[in-house]
Design a protein around this motif. Structure first.
Motif, PDB file in Angstrom:
ATOM      1  N   LYS A  96      -8.314   3.465   5.573  1.00  0.00           N
ATOM      2  CA  LYS A  96      -8.324   4.909   5.818  1.00  0.00           C
ATOM      3  C   LYS A  96      -7.190   5.367   6.723  1.00  0.00           C
ATOM      4  N   ASP A  97      -6.578   4.423   7.459  1.00  0.00           N
ATOM      5  CA  ASP A  97      -5.494   4.783   8.366  1.00  0.00           C
ATOM      6  C   ASP A  97      -4.115   4.541   7.775  1.00  0.00           C
ATOM      7  N   SER A  98      -4.058   3.996   6.566  1.00  0.00           N
ATOM      8  CA  SER A  98      -2.764   3.687   5.956  1.00  0.00           C
ATOM      9  C   SER A  98      -2.437   4.693   4.867  1.00  0.00           C
ATOM     10  N   GLU A  99      -1.153   4.813   4.585  1.00  0.00           N
ATOM     11  CA  GLU A  99      -0.695   5.668   3.503  1.00  0.00           C
ATOM     12  C   GLU A  99      -0.343   4.779   2.308  1.00  0.00           C
ATOM     13  N   PRO A 100      -0.766   5.146   1.104  1.00  0.00           N
ATOM     14  CA  PRO A 100      -0.541   4.276  -0.057  1.00  0.00           C
ATOM     15  C   PRO A 100       0.923   4.014  -0.366  1.00  0.00           C
ATOM     16  N   ASP A 101       1.843   4.930   0.041  1.00  0.00           N
ATOM     17  CA  ASP A 101       3.241   4.721  -0.293  1.00  0.00           C
ATOM     18  C   ASP A 101       3.866   3.586   0.516  1.00  0.00           C
ATOM     19  N   TYR A 102       3.177   3.135   1.563  1.00  0.00           N
ATOM     20  CA  TYR A 102       3.671   1.975   2.297  1.00  0.00           C
ATOM     21  C   TYR A 102       3.189   0.668   1.668  1.00  0.00           C
ATOM     22  N   ILE A 103       2.262   0.741   0.734  1.00  0.00           N
ATOM     23  CA  ILE A 103       1.671  -0.445   0.130  1.00  0.00           C
ATOM     24  C   ILE A 103       2.020  -0.542  -1.347  1.00  0.00           C
ATOM     25  N   PHE A 104       1.904   0.576  -2.038  1.00  0.00           N
ATOM     26  CA  PHE A 104       2.150   0.598  -3.471  1.00  0.00           C
ATOM     27  C   PHE A 104       3.469   1.296  -3.774  1.00  0.00           C
ATOM     28  N   ASN A 105       3.860   1.223  -5.027  1.00  0.00           N
ATOM     29  CA  ASN A 105       5.039   1.954  -5.501  1.00  0.00           C
ATOM     30  C   ASN A 105       4.574   3.340  -5.940  1.00  0.00           C
ATOM     31  N   VAL A 106       4.721   4.313  -5.051  1.00  0.00           N
ATOM     32  CA  VAL A 106       4.150   5.637  -5.278  1.00  0.00           C
ATOM     33  C   VAL A 106       5.207   6.600  -5.785  1.00  0.00           C
ATOM     34  N   ILE A 107       4.857   7.283  -6.848  1.00  0.00           N
ATOM     35  CA  ILE A 107       5.654   8.406  -7.337  1.00  0.00           C
ATOM     36  C   ILE A 107       4.840   9.657  -7.065  1.00  0.00           C
ATOM     37  N   ASN A 108       5.238  10.412  -6.069  1.00  0.00           N
ATOM     38  CA  ASN A 108       4.466  11.585  -5.665  1.00  0.00           C
ATOM     39  C   ASN A 108       5.102  12.821  -6.268  1.00  0.00           C
ATOM     40  N   ASN A 109       4.538  13.272  -7.373  1.00  0.00           N
ATOM     41  CA  ASN A 109       5.068  14.469  -8.016  1.00  0.00           C
ATOM     42  C   ASN A 109       4.040  15.591  -8.022  1.00  0.00           C
ATOM     43  N   ARG A 110       3.198  15.614  -6.992  1.00  0.00           N
ATOM     44  CA  ARG A 110       2.142  16.623  -6.941  1.00  0.00           C
ATOM     45  C   ARG A 110       2.691  18.036  -6.867  1.00  0.00           C
TER      46      ARG A 110
ATOM     47  N   HIS B 157      -4.710  -4.219   1.882  1.00  0.00           N
ATOM     48  CA  HIS B 157      -3.907  -3.584   2.927  1.00  0.00           C
ATOM     49  C   HIS B 157      -4.063  -2.064   2.951  1.00  0.00           C
ATOM     50  N   TRP B 158      -4.929  -1.547   2.090  1.00  0.00           N
ATOM     51  CA  TRP B 158      -5.102  -0.095   2.025  1.00  0.00           C
ATOM     52  C   TRP B 158      -6.405   0.271   2.725  1.00  0.00           C
TER      53      TRP B 158
ATOM     54  N   LEU C  52     -15.606  -4.181  -5.489  1.00  0.00           N
ATOM     55  CA  LEU C  52     -15.123  -4.353  -4.114  1.00  0.00           C
ATOM     56  C   LEU C  52     -15.589  -3.228  -3.206  1.00  0.00           C
ATOM     57  N   ILE C  53     -15.654  -2.009  -3.737  1.00  0.00           N
ATOM     58  CA  ILE C  53     -16.174  -0.884  -2.954  1.00  0.00           C
ATOM     59  C   ILE C  53     -17.662  -1.069  -2.697  1.00  0.00           C
ATOM     60  N   THR C  54     -18.409  -1.460  -3.724  1.00  0.00           N
ATOM     61  CA  THR C  54     -19.855  -1.616  -3.594  1.00  0.00           C
ATOM     62  C   THR C  54     -20.210  -2.693  -2.580  1.00  0.00           C
ATOM     63  N   THR C  55     -19.419  -3.746  -2.516  1.00  0.00           N
ATOM     64  CA  THR C  55     -19.685  -4.839  -1.567  1.00  0.00           C
ATOM     65  C   THR C  55     -19.033  -4.609  -0.213  1.00  0.00           C
ATOM     66  N   GLY C  56     -18.381  -3.464  -0.032  1.00  0.00           N
ATOM     67  CA  GLY C  56     -17.811  -3.123   1.264  1.00  0.00           C
ATOM     68  C   GLY C  56     -16.529  -3.861   1.604  1.00  0.00           C
ATOM     69  N   GLN C  57     -15.860  -4.450   0.627  1.00  0.00           N
ATOM     70  CA  GLN C  57     -14.631  -5.195   0.908  1.00  0.00           C
ATOM     71  C   GLN C  57     -13.406  -4.295   0.970  1.00  0.00           C
ATOM     72  N   ILE C  58     -13.476  -3.120   0.356  1.00  0.00           N
ATOM     73  CA  ILE C  58     -12.459  -2.095   0.531  1.00  0.00           C
ATOM     74  C   ILE C  58     -13.187  -0.776   0.740  1.00  0.00           C
ATOM     75  N   PRO C  59     -12.632   0.134   1.541  1.00  0.00           N
ATOM     76  CA  PRO C  59     -13.342   1.365   1.894  1.00  0.00           C
ATOM     77  C   PRO C  59     -13.374   2.385   0.758  1.00  0.00           C
ATOM     78  N   ALA C  60     -14.540   2.915   0.493  1.00  0.00           N
ATOM     79  CA  ALA C  60     -14.707   3.870  -0.613  1.00  0.00           C
ATOM     80  C   ALA C  60     -13.987   5.181  -0.349  1.00  0.00           C
ATOM     81  N   ASP C  61     -13.924   5.605   0.930  1.00  0.00           N
ATOM     82  CA  ASP C  61     -13.363   6.922   1.216  1.00  0.00           C
ATOM     83  C   ASP C  61     -11.853   6.995   0.983  1.00  0.00           C
TER      84      ASP C  61
ATOM     85  N   ASN D 233      -0.674  -6.142  -8.009  1.00  0.00           N
ATOM     86  CA  ASN D 233      -1.691  -7.174  -7.866  1.00  0.00           C
ATOM     87  C   ASN D 233      -2.925  -6.597  -7.172  1.00  0.00           C
ATOM     88  N   LEU D 234      -4.091  -7.065  -7.561  1.00  0.00           N
ATOM     89  CA  LEU D 234      -5.331  -6.597  -6.945  1.00  0.00           C
ATOM     90  C   LEU D 234      -5.351  -6.870  -5.445  1.00  0.00           C
ATOM     91  N   ALA D 235      -4.668  -7.921  -5.003  1.00  0.00           N
ATOM     92  CA  ALA D 235      -4.637  -8.270  -3.581  1.00  0.00           C
ATOM     93  C   ALA D 235      -4.016  -7.167  -2.725  1.00  0.00           C
TER      94      ALA D 235
END
Length: 212
Positions: free
Chosen positions: A169-183, A166-167, A90-99, A160-162
């Motif tokens: 460069k302007d979105s934060e992953p915790d609004y899309i995925f179930n994020v456990i941020n223990n950094r 919704h992710w 998906l990154i190689t075909t430009g369907q989701i952003p690599a950065d 789900n891969l779908a």
């Protein structure tokens, strides 16, 4: 010619082994070549990835696709590469952003509908990602609590891969995925840094003649 690369991992004994998943897409007859000493479970990922990309609302490229699992001299086993292969395509075909996925490890088995199934060995593979200085690990939601035992790395539980649609460069992953941020929680359990083990033959089951 299009080229993309993401990071995944597998188990080598009980240790996590980082694996680079490279994708090259060029003109030619539509086919996927998977190289890098994959076992049958890894080779079968081609059909799981194809179906999950289409059922996840993405377009599967009708071109010649080469997927390389590096290092090439290490035998790859299991289904933990499914998510990484799909994301790399998906990154190689430009369907989701690599950065959006710099310093990210991808683990997980895909179902044909794009949902993620849990895999074994997540603790060791997440620890290997931390040693590499990775920022984040994306894996099945069912494995998220296990991966979160390793302090200092962000854990994204994927259902789900779908969800990757919704992710950006302007979105934060915790609004899309179930994020456990223990950094920042370096006091969390870390089995390699806070524990001290003493090896003893009494810990070995069986092999009585050898222990004598």
């Amino acid at each position: 010619m299009m080229y993309g690369k993401v990071l995944s991992a597998c188990l080598q004994g009980i240790e996590g082994q980082p694996i680079e998943v490279e994708v090259d897409i060029s003109s030619g007859l539509p086919q996927i070549n998977l190289v890098g000493l994959p076992d049958p479970a890894v080779r079968e990922s081609v059909e799981r990835v194809r179906s999950s990309i289409k059922n996840g609302g993405f377009s599967f490229p009708m071109d010649r696709i080469t997927v390389n699992l590096a290092p090439a001299d290490l035998r790859k086993e299991g289904s933990s590469f499914d998510l990484a292969i799909a994301v790399a395509i998906l990154i190689t075909t430009g369907q989701i952003p690599a950065d959006c996925f710099q310093q990210t490890l991808f683990l997980g088995e895909l179902a044909l509908d794009g949902s993620l199934r849990p895999i074994p060995g997540v603790l060791s593979m997440t620890h290997a990602a931390k040693l590499l200085g990775m920022r984040r690990v994306c894996l099945p939601l069912a494995n998220a609590s296990e991966a979160a035992l390793i302090a200092g790395i962000e854990v994204c539980g994927i259902t789900n891969l779908a969800d990757f649609k919704h992710w950006n460069k302007d979105s934060e992953p915790d609004y899309i995925f179930n994020v456990i941020n223990n950094r920042g929680s370096e006091s969390s359990t870390n089995y390699t840094e806070t524990s001290h083990f003493v090896e003893d033959y009494a810990d070995v089951n069986g092999h009585y003649q050898v222990k004598l």
